[in-house]
Design a protein around this motif. Sequence first.
Motif, PDB file in Angstrom:
ATOM      1  N   GLN A   7       0.824  -1.199   0.000  1.00  0.00           N
ATOM      2  CA  GLN A   7       0.000   0.000   0.000  1.00  0.00           C
ATOM      3  C   GLN A   7       0.860   1.251   0.000  1.00  0.00           C
ATOM      4  O   GLN A   7       0.490   2.261  -0.632  1.00  0.00           O
ATOM      5  N   ASN A   8       2.001   1.218   0.646  1.00  0.00           N
ATOM      6  CA  ASN A   8       2.887   2.381   0.682  1.00  0.00           C
ATOM      7  C   ASN A   8       3.395   2.754  -0.704  1.00  0.00           C
ATOM      8  O   ASN A   8       3.556   3.930  -1.021  1.00  0.00           O
ATOM      9  N   ALA A   9       3.671   1.757  -1.536  1.00  0.00           N
ATOM     10  CA  ALA A   9       4.145   2.027  -2.894  1.00  0.00           C
ATOM     11  C   ALA A   9       3.055   2.707  -3.712  1.00  0.00           C
ATOM     12  O   ALA A   9       3.325   3.642  -4.476  1.00  0.00           O
ATOM     13  N   LEU A  10       1.813   2.244  -3.557  1.00  0.00           N
ATOM     14  CA  LEU A  10       0.689   2.860  -4.258  1.00  0.00           C
ATOM     15  C   LEU A  10       0.465   4.280  -3.754  1.00  0.00           C
ATOM     16  O   LEU A  10       0.170   5.198  -4.534  1.00  0.00           O
ATOM     17  N   TYR A  11       0.625   4.488  -2.455  1.00  0.00           N
ATOM     18  CA  TYR A  11       0.487   5.815  -1.866  1.00  0.00           C
ATOM     19  C   TYR A  11       1.516   6.770  -2.450  1.00  0.00           C
ATOM     20  O   TYR A  11       1.193   7.901  -2.821  1.00  0.00           O
ATOM     21  N   ARG A  12       2.760   6.329  -2.568  1.00  0.00           N
ATOM     22  CA  ARG A  12       3.829   7.213  -3.055  1.00  0.00           C
ATOM     23  C   ARG A  12       3.606   7.642  -4.499  1.00  0.00           C
ATOM     24  O   ARG A  12       3.782   8.816  -4.827  1.00  0.00           O
ATOM     25  N   ILE A  13       3.188   6.729  -5.373  1.00  0.00           N
ATOM     26  CA  ILE A  13       2.983   7.102  -6.774  1.00  0.00           C
ATOM     27  C   ILE A  13       1.787   8.031  -6.914  1.00  0.00           C
ATOM     28  O   ILE A  13       1.799   8.980  -7.696  1.00  0.00           O
ATOM     29  N   ILE A  63      -3.444  14.602 -12.750  1.00  0.00           N
ATOM     30  CA  ILE A  63      -4.332  14.255 -11.628  1.00  0.00           C
ATOM     31  C   ILE A  63      -5.075  12.953 -11.904  1.00  0.00           C
ATOM     32  O   ILE A  63      -5.212  12.085 -11.032  1.00  0.00           O
ATOM     33  N   ILE A  64      -5.547  12.801 -13.142  1.00  0.00           N
ATOM     34  CA  ILE A  64      -6.311  11.598 -13.489  1.00  0.00           C
ATOM     35  C   ILE A  64      -5.430  10.349 -13.379  1.00  0.00           C
ATOM     36  O   ILE A  64      -5.858   9.315 -12.852  1.00  0.00           O
ATOM     37  N   PHE A  65      -4.203  10.428 -13.869  1.00  0.00           N
ATOM     38  CA  PHE A  65      -3.299   9.280 -13.764  1.00  0.00           C
ATOM     39  C   PHE A  65      -3.121   8.865 -12.298  1.00  0.00           C
ATOM     40  O   PHE A  65      -3.262   7.693 -11.943  1.00  0.00           O
ATOM     41  N   GLY A  66      -2.791   9.839 -11.450  1.00  0.00           N
ATOM     42  CA  GLY A  66      -2.586   9.532 -10.037  1.00  0.00           C
ATOM     43  C   GLY A  66      -3.829   8.984  -9.364  1.00  0.00           C
ATOM     44  O   GLY A  66      -3.759   8.044  -8.563  1.00  0.00           O
ATOM     45  N   THR A  67      -4.976   9.571  -9.711  1.00  0.00           N
ATOM     46  CA  THR A  67      -6.237   9.124  -9.120  1.00  0.00           C
ATOM     47  C   THR A  67      -6.596   7.712  -9.560  1.00  0.00           C
ATOM     48  O   THR A  67      -7.045   6.886  -8.756  1.00  0.00           O
ATOM     49  N   LEU A  68      -6.392   7.415 -10.846  1.00  0.00           N
ATOM     50  CA  LEU A  68      -6.730   6.084 -11.340  1.00  0.00           C
ATOM     51  C   LEU A  68      -5.848   5.003 -10.725  1.00  0.00           C
ATOM     52  O   LEU A  68      -6.310   3.885 -10.471  1.00  0.00           O
ATOM     53  N   TYR A  69      -4.587   5.319 -10.501  1.00  0.00           N
ATOM     54  CA  TYR A  69      -3.718   4.327  -9.860  1.00  0.00           C
ATOM     55  C   TYR A  69      -4.272   3.934  -8.488  1.00  0.00           C
ATOM     56  O   TYR A  69      -4.138   2.787  -8.050  1.00  0.00           O
ATOM     57  N   GLN A  70      -4.891   4.903  -7.807  1.00  0.00           N
ATOM     58  CA  GLN A  70      -5.451   4.634  -6.482  1.00  0.00           C
ATOM     59  C   GLN A  70      -6.849   4.027  -6.568  1.00  0.00           C
ATOM     60  O   GLN A  70      -7.193   3.113  -5.813  1.00  0.00           O
ATOM     61  N   ILE A  83       3.363  -1.123 -10.151  1.00  0.00           N
ATOM     62  CA  ILE A  83       3.784   0.191  -9.668  1.00  0.00           C
ATOM     63  C   ILE A  83       4.965   0.690 -10.491  1.00  0.00           C
ATOM     64  O   ILE A  83       5.084   1.875 -10.792  1.00  0.00           O
ATOM     65  N   ARG A  84       5.840  -0.225 -10.890  1.00  0.00           N
ATOM     66  CA  ARG A  84       7.027   0.162 -11.660  1.00  0.00           C
ATOM     67  C   ARG A  84       6.636   0.813 -12.984  1.00  0.00           C
ATOM     68  O   ARG A  84       7.237   1.811 -13.407  1.00  0.00           O
ATOM     69  N   LEU A  85       5.636   0.246 -13.669  1.00  0.00           N
ATOM     70  CA  LEU A  85       5.159   0.859 -14.914  1.00  0.00           C
ATOM     71  C   LEU A  85       4.654   2.277 -14.674  1.00  0.00           C
ATOM     72  O   LEU A  85       4.828   3.163 -15.515  1.00  0.00           O
ATOM     73  N   SER A  86       4.026   2.501 -13.531  1.00  0.00           N
ATOM     74  CA  SER A  86       3.520   3.834 -13.196  1.00  0.00           C
ATOM     75  C   SER A  86       4.666   4.832 -13.084  1.00  0.00           C
ATOM     76  O   SER A  86       4.563   5.963 -13.576  1.00  0.00           O
ATOM     77  N   TRP A  87       5.759   4.422 -12.451  1.00  0.00           N
ATOM     78  CA  TRP A  87       6.913   5.317 -12.317  1.00  0.00           C
ATOM     79  C   TRP A  87       7.572   5.577 -13.668  1.00  0.00           C
ATOM     80  O   TRP A  87       7.988   6.703 -13.964  1.00  0.00           O
ATOM     81  N   PHE A  88       7.671   4.547 -14.489  1.00  0.00           N
ATOM     82  CA  PHE A  88       8.237   4.741 -15.831  1.00  0.00           C
ATOM     83  C   PHE A  88       7.379   5.722 -16.645  1.00  0.00           C
ATOM     84  O   PHE A  88       7.897   6.599 -17.342  1.00  0.00           O
ATOM     85  N   ALA A 123       4.705   7.630 -22.540  1.00  0.00           N
ATOM     86  CA  ALA A 123       4.111   7.661 -21.199  1.00  0.00           C
ATOM     87  C   ALA A 123       2.666   7.173 -21.219  1.00  0.00           C
ATOM     88  O   ALA A 123       2.241   6.405 -20.344  1.00  0.00           O
ATOM     89  N   VAL A 124       1.909   7.613 -22.218  1.00  0.00           N
ATOM     90  CA  VAL A 124       0.502   7.220 -22.332  1.00  0.00           C
ATOM     91  C   VAL A 124       0.375   5.729 -22.637  1.00  0.00           C
ATOM     92  O   VAL A 124      -0.496   5.035 -22.093  1.00  0.00           O
ATOM     93  N   VAL A 125       1.251   5.222 -23.499  1.00  0.00           N
ATOM     94  CA  VAL A 125       1.232   3.785 -23.805  1.00  0.00           C
ATOM     95  C   VAL A 125       1.494   2.967 -22.542  1.00  0.00           C
ATOM     96  O   VAL A 125       0.817   1.967 -22.269  1.00  0.00           O
ATOM     97  N   LEU A 126       2.472   3.391 -21.742  1.00  0.00           N
ATOM     98  CA  LEU A 126       2.777   2.679 -20.496  1.00  0.00           C
ATOM     99  C   LEU A 126       1.617   2.759 -19.510  1.00  0.00           C
ATOM    100  O   LEU A 126       1.295   1.769 -18.834  1.00  0.00           O
ATOM    101  N   PHE A 127       1.001   3.933 -19.420  1.00  0.00           N
ATOM    102  CA  PHE A 127      -0.163   4.091 -18.537  1.00  0.00           C
ATOM    103  C   PHE A 127      -1.304   3.164 -18.970  1.00  0.00           C
ATOM    104  O   PHE A 127      -1.890   2.448 -18.149  1.00  0.00           O
ATOM    105  N   ASN A 128      -1.604   3.182 -20.264  1.00  0.00           N
ATOM    106  CA  ASN A 128      -2.700   2.348 -20.763  1.00  0.00           C
ATOM    107  C   ASN A 128      -2.402   0.862 -20.592  1.00  0.00           C
ATOM    108  O   ASN A 128      -3.300   0.068 -20.285  1.00  0.00           O
ATOM    109  N   LEU A 129      -1.140   0.480 -20.800  1.00  0.00           N
ATOM    110  CA  LEU A 129      -0.756  -0.913 -20.598  1.00  0.00           C
ATOM    111  C   LEU A 129      -1.029  -1.331 -19.163  1.00  0.00           C
ATOM    112  O   LEU A 129      -1.561  -2.417 -18.903  1.00  0.00           O
ATOM    113  N   ASN A 130      -0.708  -0.462 -18.226  1.00  0.00           N
ATOM    114  CA  ASN A 130      -0.949  -0.741 -16.813  1.00  0.00           C
ATOM    115  C   ASN A 130      -2.439  -0.892 -16.522  1.00  0.00           C
ATOM    116  O   ASN A 130      -2.862  -1.804 -15.798  1.00  0.00           O
ATOM    117  N   VAL A 131      -3.241  -0.001 -17.098  1.00  0.00           N
ATOM    118  CA  VAL A 131      -4.689  -0.040 -16.883  1.00  0.00           C
ATOM    119  C   VAL A 131      -5.292  -1.316 -17.475  1.00  0.00           C
ATOM    120  O   VAL A 131      -6.049  -2.035 -16.808  1.00  0.00           O
TER     121      VAL A 131
END
Length: 430
Positions: A7-13, A63-70, A83-88, A123-131
């Motif tokens: 949970q801490n890793a998700l909080y940090r991103i 804001i949307i990226f950060g909110t969606l991760y949570q 989480i690593r994909l989020s940081w990349f 960045a968008v490709v990595l975000f979408n891949l994560n989603v």
Amino acid sequence: MSTVKPQNALYRITVCHYLIAALFFLALTVMFLFSTEAISGHYFQPKILALTHIAALGWGTMIIFGTLYQLLPFILETSLFSIRLSWFSLAFFVPGVILLVYSFWVFNPGLNMQIASLLIFVAVVLFNLNVFLTVKDKKQKSIVTEFILTSCIWLSLTVLLGGLMVFNFTFSFLPKDHLQFLRLHAHMGIAGWFLMLIIGVSAKLLPMFLVSKYQKTHLLSYSYYFINAALLLFILDGYVYGINFKTYVISFLGVLGICFYMAYVYQCVITRIRAGIDLPMLQTLLSFILLALAILTLPFVLYYHLKHNALATNLSVFYGILIFMGWINSLILGQTFKILPYVVWLKCYEHLTGKVKTPLPADLIGNGLLYLQFATFLVFLLTFIPGFLFSYDILKYIAAGSLLLTALCYGIHVVCLLLHPIKTENYEQS
């Protein structure tokens, strides 16, 4: 890859996205203050392009990226894929946005702007891949999931077209006029990314925040199909013919889709169990009024465009400001202080639940800063709209100054939330 993440890793991103977005918002308001004269001109000019992209990417999308991760793990009752994909993604996105905005501001459509567009696309490709990898293992799909996934597809297409337009400045390979592609690019972002995503996420959060009993989703389904149909028709017809009389009919389909969503919001409001509406939710509801006001300007934009009247340009700028500085701003300013207090509460107090008395997430909010933020934003709206429509420079400067104060209140409030000290009764921190 394991989907079990601390949970801490998700909080940090999540927190990192909110802090960077707050800085971008502050930068946006400073740039807005120094661009009041340019705002009254044509929308295809360096300063307006820079303002639009820092608002859409650095502020809204960050804001949307950060909110969606949570929220995505909460909505789907699963874990975020990586989480690593989020940081990349963040590592590519931030320099890309800074470089793109700078390139537009000084209008240098060369190598820097091209590199910026590539960074943002990666960045968008990595975000979408994560989603998509987070969603794929979920067997039961819902209309909320469909909204989120579809919005991610539209985001990719928006960024791809934007990148092609950037390279077109140098190589001139696109077959149509640049302004024609700009209109398509803008509405893919506004309706495809922001509107679809906001509807999807709010469909889950509004009933929860309002404590509403309304559970039906048929209005959301109608909204989904009408908005997507309108957007697809607008792109196809707009590419071939540009703005024409059929655009009225296509726009009506899109507006009808938004009306179905507004009807859903209304049902959530009237069936709420909690009698009062707190200030963050009031600011959220204000955002829907600003969206409605923006929609009401569309028929006039189309009318004057078909008449080849110069008013079409001014109204287009006004429409864009209502969308980015009004609707999206108000929504983020309200929802940040519904979502972020809960995120901080999870970090500070979830492990203490049932052991000691803890505050509620709403208790973490600084009401003074919240009221000041709301008041300065209202001053911005009440001075900017007449200042723009009637060309009163003094009102535009007051509006820009008020929005700068709003950004300062927002940023300070976010930092104060994140620095919240743990407070409990009969508890000694080890």
